[in-house]
Enzyme design. Sequence first.
Site, PDB file in Angstrom:
ATOM      1  N   ASP B  12       0.872  -1.180   0.000  1.00 50.90           N
ATOM      2  CA  ASP B  12       0.000   0.000   0.000  1.00 50.90           C
ATOM      3  C   ASP B  12       0.912   1.233   0.000  1.00 50.90           C
ATOM      4  OD1 ASP B  12      -2.166   1.702   0.199  1.00 50.90           O
ATOM      5  OD2 ASP B  12      -2.218   1.611   2.380  1.00 50.90           O
ATOM      6  N   GLU B  72      -3.003  -2.541  -4.564  1.00 50.87           N
ATOM      7  CA  GLU B  72      -4.351  -2.083  -4.858  1.00 50.87           C
ATOM      8  C   GLU B  72      -4.299  -1.047  -5.968  1.00 50.87           C
ATOM      9  OE1 GLU B  72      -7.112  -0.133  -1.988  1.00 50.87           O
ATOM     10  OE2 GLU B  72      -7.355  -2.173  -1.237  1.00 50.87           O
ATOM     11  N   ASP B 145      -2.071   1.302   7.406  1.00 50.59           N
ATOM     12  CA  ASP B 145      -1.394   1.078   6.116  1.00 50.59           C
ATOM     13  C   ASP B 145      -0.908  -0.369   5.992  1.00 50.59           C
ATOM     14  OD1 ASP B 145      -1.683   3.696   5.152  1.00 50.59           O
ATOM     15  OD2 ASP B 145       0.071   4.372   6.264  1.00 50.59           O
TER      16      ASP B 145
END
Lengths: 168, 168
Positions: B12, B72, B145
């Site tokens: 991330d 992502e 995170d």
Amino acid sequence: MRQGSVVVMGLDPGSRATGYGIVRESSGQAELVATGVIRTPAGKDMGTRLGVIYARLAELITAHGPAEAAIENVFVSKNPSSALKLGQARGAAMAACATHGLSVAEYEPSKVKKNLVGVGGAPKDQVAFMVARSLGIKKPDWPEDASDALAVAICHLNERRMRRLIDG
Amino acid sequence: MRQGSVVVMGLDPGSRATGYGIVRESSGQAELVATGVIRTPAGKDMGTRLGVIYARLAELITAHGPAEAAIENVFVSKNPSSALKLGQARGAAMAACATHGLSVAEYEPSKVKKNLVGVGGAPKDQVAFMVARSLGIKKPDWPEDASDALAVAICHLNERRMRRLIDG
């Protein structure tokens, strides 16, 4: 008095094509070391393409030993999706510089134009003309992305020299 | 029948904080290997920060040997300038994976949520709950995170298993 020489690398990153220009300055005269465009494999996923940018720049840094790098601060007037892609290419390129000990100076596009041509809003072909002239090359045969990378490399050399004069 | 085990890394990325989550799957059971957040030095220039992301991920990959990575696909509804910064962090992270031979799978945020919770629009805390549960950890002590990175790692393991079942 003969000054020492320094090699710098200018970059114009993009996810499809990343221009690079490596320039040596000795005794105040700029000289071309290497220039070209790293093209990433079209059908491949983004990770693979970013890996190619990183790996090819790592090779160039190892081969030519630039001491510093410079990159144009992009206008991000485009849509966020283009900005993200462009950012990814810049990130891979800047990481390659940083992990090889090169600082990365960032310049506004208007600053690069003003530095080379004297006018912040100078057209592209005038910048390209001054790039070739600064390097003492009459018939440049490099593509536009390479010329843009050389422009920021030359701008960085000029700014660097100026700063050194001011700092004494 | 005992299946082989595989280690994957979820990411991330962000220019200030990059979450990572390394997960091993053996016999269909996910297990935490390492997770955390790479924080970049606040006062430093972007090149230095991107270099830290790359170098730290390179260390983690070497230490834990993930075979594949997953990230992502971000929503880029923000302004282009934020998208550029985010892109740069993603570029440094994806280049670190690619140069170490890891493919980087990209998943839509709704896909990750649907995979873990069963609903594409699931709230963050439900995703975090399912991350901990998938790893068999009762009281997770990692930051957000890190949890987001673990979520995409687990999603990738599930998708991967599914694909293998379909492919036979």
